[in-house]
Design a protein around this motif. Structure first.
Motif, PDB file in Angstrom:
ATOM      1  N   LYS A   1       0.807  -1.219   0.000  1.00  0.00           N
ATOM      2  CA  LYS A   1       0.000   0.000   0.000  1.00  0.00           C
ATOM      3  C   LYS A   1       0.844   1.275   0.000  1.00  0.00           C
ATOM      4  O   LYS A   1       0.406   2.320  -0.481  1.00  0.00           O
ATOM      5  N   ILE A   2       2.036   1.203   0.566  1.00  0.00           N
ATOM      6  CA  ILE A   2       2.834   2.409   0.823  1.00  0.00           C
ATOM      7  C   ILE A   2       4.191   2.269   0.143  1.00  0.00           C
ATOM      8  O   ILE A   2       4.917   1.312   0.404  1.00  0.00           O
ATOM      9  N   ASN A   3       4.548   3.241  -0.717  1.00  0.00           N
ATOM     10  CA  ASN A   3       5.816   3.140  -1.442  1.00  0.00           C
ATOM     11  C   ASN A   3       6.915   3.976  -0.779  1.00  0.00           C
ATOM     12  O   ASN A   3       6.685   4.681   0.203  1.00  0.00           O
ATOM     13  N   VAL A   4       8.122   3.918  -1.341  1.00  0.00           N
ATOM     14  CA  VAL A   4       9.281   4.552  -0.715  1.00  0.00           C
ATOM     15  C   VAL A   4       9.237   6.075  -0.787  1.00  0.00           C
ATOM     16  O   VAL A   4      10.045   6.741  -0.133  1.00  0.00           O
ATOM     17  N   ASP A   5       8.341   6.633  -1.575  1.00  0.00           N
ATOM     18  CA  ASP A   5       8.169   8.086  -1.583  1.00  0.00           C
ATOM     19  C   ASP A   5       7.221   8.540  -0.488  1.00  0.00           C
ATOM     20  O   ASP A   5       7.014   9.749  -0.302  1.00  0.00           O
ATOM     21  N   GLU A   6       6.639   7.573   0.238  1.00  0.00           N
ATOM     22  CA  GLU A   6       5.665   7.891   1.278  1.00  0.00           C
ATOM     23  C   GLU A   6       6.113   7.474   2.675  1.00  0.00           C
ATOM     24  O   GLU A   6       5.710   8.077   3.661  1.00  0.00           O
ATOM     25  N   ARG A   7       6.944   6.439   2.757  1.00  0.00           N
ATOM     26  CA  ARG A   7       7.411   5.965   4.062  1.00  0.00           C
ATOM     27  C   ARG A   7       8.701   5.172   3.883  1.00  0.00           C
ATOM     28  O   ARG A   7       8.818   4.380   2.955  1.00  0.00           O
ATOM     29  N   LEU A   8       9.645   5.382   4.795  1.00  0.00           N
ATOM     30  CA  LEU A   8      10.910   4.660   4.768  1.00  0.00           C
ATOM     31  C   LEU A   8      10.969   3.717   5.968  1.00  0.00           C
ATOM     32  O   LEU A   8      10.266   3.902   6.956  1.00  0.00           O
ATOM     33  N   PHE A   9      11.805   2.676   5.874  1.00  0.00           N
ATOM     34  CA  PHE A   9      12.020   1.841   7.058  1.00  0.00           C
ATOM     35  C   PHE A   9      13.450   1.334   7.094  1.00  0.00           C
ATOM     36  O   PHE A   9      14.083   1.122   6.079  1.00  0.00           O
ATOM     37  N   ARG A  10      13.951   1.178   8.315  1.00  0.00           N
ATOM     38  CA  ARG A  10      15.376   0.967   8.551  1.00  0.00           C
ATOM     39  C   ARG A  10      15.809  -0.490   8.569  1.00  0.00           C
ATOM     40  O   ARG A  10      16.984  -0.798   8.362  1.00  0.00           O
ATOM     41  N   ASP A  11      14.879  -1.418   8.873  1.00  0.00           N
ATOM     42  CA  ASP A  11      15.275  -2.815   9.010  1.00  0.00           C
ATOM     43  C   ASP A  11      14.109  -3.732   8.674  1.00  0.00           C
ATOM     44  O   ASP A  11      13.007  -3.268   8.366  1.00  0.00           O
ATOM     45  N   LEU A  12      14.372  -5.026   8.722  1.00  0.00           N
ATOM     46  CA  LEU A  12      13.355  -6.036   8.427  1.00  0.00           C
ATOM     47  C   LEU A  12      12.875  -6.664   9.725  1.00  0.00           C
ATOM     48  O   LEU A  12      13.692  -7.056  10.570  1.00  0.00           O
ATOM     49  N   ASP A  13      11.571  -6.757   9.866  1.00  0.00           N
ATOM     50  CA  ASP A  13      10.968  -7.417  11.022  1.00  0.00           C
ATOM     51  C   ASP A  13      10.045  -8.514  10.504  1.00  0.00           C
ATOM     52  O   ASP A  13       9.111  -8.223   9.742  1.00  0.00           O
ATOM     53  N   ILE A  14      10.306  -9.746  10.927  1.00  0.00           N
ATOM     54  CA  ILE A  14       9.501 -10.879  10.482  1.00  0.00           C
ATOM     55  C   ILE A  14       9.146 -11.733  11.699  1.00  0.00           C
ATOM     56  O   ILE A  14      10.024 -12.125  12.476  1.00  0.00           O
ATOM     57  N   LEU A  15       7.851 -11.956  11.878  1.00  0.00           N
ATOM     58  CA  LEU A  15       7.368 -12.807  12.967  1.00  0.00           C
ATOM     59  C   LEU A  15       7.307 -14.246  12.485  1.00  0.00           C
ATOM     60  O   LEU A  15       6.730 -14.532  11.431  1.00  0.00           O
ATOM     61  N   VAL A  16       7.901 -15.154  13.260  1.00  0.00           N
ATOM     62  CA  VAL A  16       7.970 -16.568  12.882  1.00  0.00           C
ATOM     63  C   VAL A  16       7.389 -17.418  14.015  1.00  0.00           C
ATOM     64  O   VAL A  16       7.616 -17.139  15.199  1.00  0.00           O
ATOM     65  N   ASP A  17       6.636 -18.429  13.639  1.00  0.00           N
ATOM     66  CA  ASP A  17       6.103 -19.383  14.620  1.00  0.00           C
ATOM     67  C   ASP A  17       7.267 -19.973  15.419  1.00  0.00           C
ATOM     68  O   ASP A  17       8.309 -20.318  14.866  1.00  0.00           O
ATOM     69  N   ILE A  18       7.074 -20.092  16.721  1.00  0.00           N
ATOM     70  CA  ILE A  18       8.150 -20.529  17.605  1.00  0.00           C
ATOM     71  C   ILE A  18       8.746 -21.868  17.174  1.00  0.00           C
ATOM     72  O   ILE A  18       9.948 -22.093  17.297  1.00  0.00           O
ATOM     73  N   LYS A  19       7.917 -22.740  16.622  1.00  0.00           N
ATOM     74  CA  LYS A  19       8.426 -24.059  16.216  1.00  0.00           C
ATOM     75  C   LYS A  19       9.321 -23.992  14.981  1.00  0.00           C
ATOM     76  O   LYS A  19      10.073 -24.931  14.691  1.00  0.00           O
ATOM     77  N   ASP A  20       9.253 -22.866  14.271  1.00  0.00           N
ATOM     78  CA  ASP A  20      10.042 -22.716  13.045  1.00  0.00           C
ATOM     79  C   ASP A  20      11.242 -21.796  13.207  1.00  0.00           C
ATOM     80  O   ASP A  20      11.934 -21.489  12.225  1.00  0.00           O
ATOM     81  N   ILE A  21      11.515 -21.358  14.430  1.00  0.00           N
ATOM     82  CA  ILE A  21      12.564 -20.365  14.648  1.00  0.00           C
ATOM     83  C   ILE A  21      13.928 -20.856  14.157  1.00  0.00           C
ATOM     84  O   ILE A  21      14.620 -20.168  13.393  1.00  0.00           O
ATOM     85  N   GLU A  22      14.336 -22.034  14.599  1.00  0.00           N
ATOM     86  CA  GLU A  22      15.677 -22.519  14.239  1.00  0.00           C
ATOM     87  C   GLU A  22      15.807 -22.685  12.728  1.00  0.00           C
ATOM     88  O   GLU A  22      16.824 -22.297  12.131  1.00  0.00           O
ATOM     89  N   LYS A  23      14.780 -23.229  12.098  1.00  0.00           N
ATOM     90  CA  LYS A  23      14.822 -23.418  10.650  1.00  0.00           C
ATOM     91  C   LYS A  23      14.854 -22.072   9.929  1.00  0.00           C
ATOM     92  O   LYS A  23      15.541 -21.916   8.917  1.00  0.00           O
ATOM     93  N   SER A  24      14.133 -21.073  10.457  1.00  0.00           N
ATOM     94  CA  SER A  24      14.135 -19.754   9.818  1.00  0.00           C
ATOM     95  C   SER A  24      15.512 -19.112   9.900  1.00  0.00           C
ATOM     96  O   SER A  24      15.943 -18.423   8.965  1.00  0.00           O
ATOM     97  N   VAL A  25      16.225 -19.330  10.992  1.00  0.00           N
ATOM     98  CA  VAL A  25      17.593 -18.809  11.116  1.00  0.00           C
ATOM     99  C   VAL A  25      18.501 -19.471  10.087  1.00  0.00           C
ATOM    100  O   VAL A  25      19.315 -18.808   9.435  1.00  0.00           O
TER     101      VAL A  25
END
Length: 257
Positions: free
Chosen positions: A114-138
């Motif tokens: 919905k929002i492009n880089v001319d409207e909002r910036l962000f500094r990092d990536l935040d991703i929520l992962v199911d606790i059972k998949d944490i190690e595999k996601s790393v």
């Protein structure tokens, strides 16, 4: 950097900037005695893009001012950084999907449909992962070039019940894109809180930049924004959340205020 309290007219200008009230913006800007203070305030609170967009469209005599040119350079650099975040984030989300990781993008990355880089910036990536998949996601993140600081290795001890922790330590890639893998939202004694569980259970497939990835529903995006602004950071997120709230409204992501 200490800026000091804003005056009444300075507060009015910032509010008009958040609400995009053009007439009030121009009037309030012309009444500012110390414009450099506003530049510094916007920079400190990560809302410099909004100030830059206003100046570019409405204040032609700023083009040769050193402070304006410095602001433009800063915004251009943060736009490039945001685009790098988007590229790395979409790629990682695709890998999570391909490997059946239960996840949703959070915050800036989750808004890009919905929002492009001319409207909002962000500094990092935040991703929520199911606790059972944490190690595999790393492991998947590591295969995609992300590492913990000082090459720290993943252990289950990194998942903690401490009330001030909600994600693993930050990971970085070769372009210095910062990744935070979250395992909960609420600061409570649960490893995976009810809000995180609901976000994952009710996630939706989102399309942006020609790619698909999972994100929370608009309702949960708003709840997370409110929680992040009020509870998680003990009100230290600042004015930027007010700007996000009005972006949400203007983009039809929440009902009109």
């Amino acid at each position: 950097m200490k800026i000091g309290k804003l005056s009444a007219i300075e507060k009015d200008f910032i509010w008009s900037l958040a609400t995009n009230s053009k007439h009030n913006l121009i009037n309030n800007f012309n009444m500012l005695e110390d414009k450099n203070k506003i530049f510094s305030y916007c920079n400190l609170n990560n809302i410099e893009l909004f100030l830059y967009n206003f100046l570019e469209k409405n204040v032609s005599d700023m083009n040769n001012k050193d402070t304006y040119l410095a602001l433009k350079s800063q915004v251009d650099g943060k736009k490039i950084k945001t685009l790098m975040n988007i590229s790395a984030g979409i790629k990682l989300c695709k890998e999570f999907s391909r490997n059946n990781i239960n996840y949703v993008a959070l915050k800036g990355l989750s808004y890009i449909d919905k929002i492009n880089v001319d409207e909002r910036l962000f500094r990092d990536l935040d991703i929520l992962v199911d606790i059972k998949d944490i190690e595999k996601s790393v492991q998947i993140a590591q295969k995609n070039g992300f590492i913990f600081k000082n090459n720290k290795r993943f252990t289950r001890d990194l998942i903690t019940k401490r009330l001030d922790k909600y994600c693993l330590p930050q990971m970085y890639d070769s372009n210095n894109v910062v990744l935070e893998i979250h395992y909960r939202i609420e600061a409570n004694e649960l490893i995976q809180c009810k809000l995180a569980a609901k976000m994952l259970a009710e996630k939706k497939l989102t399309t942006a930049y020609g790619q698909q990835f999972y994100a929370p529903t608009n309702e949960y995006k708003f709840i997370h924004l409110a929680y992040h602004a009020i509870s998680k950071g003990n009100f230290d997120v600042g004015i930027s959340s007010i700007f996000d709230l009005f972006i949400f409204k203007n983009k039809g992501m929440i009902d009109p205020i």
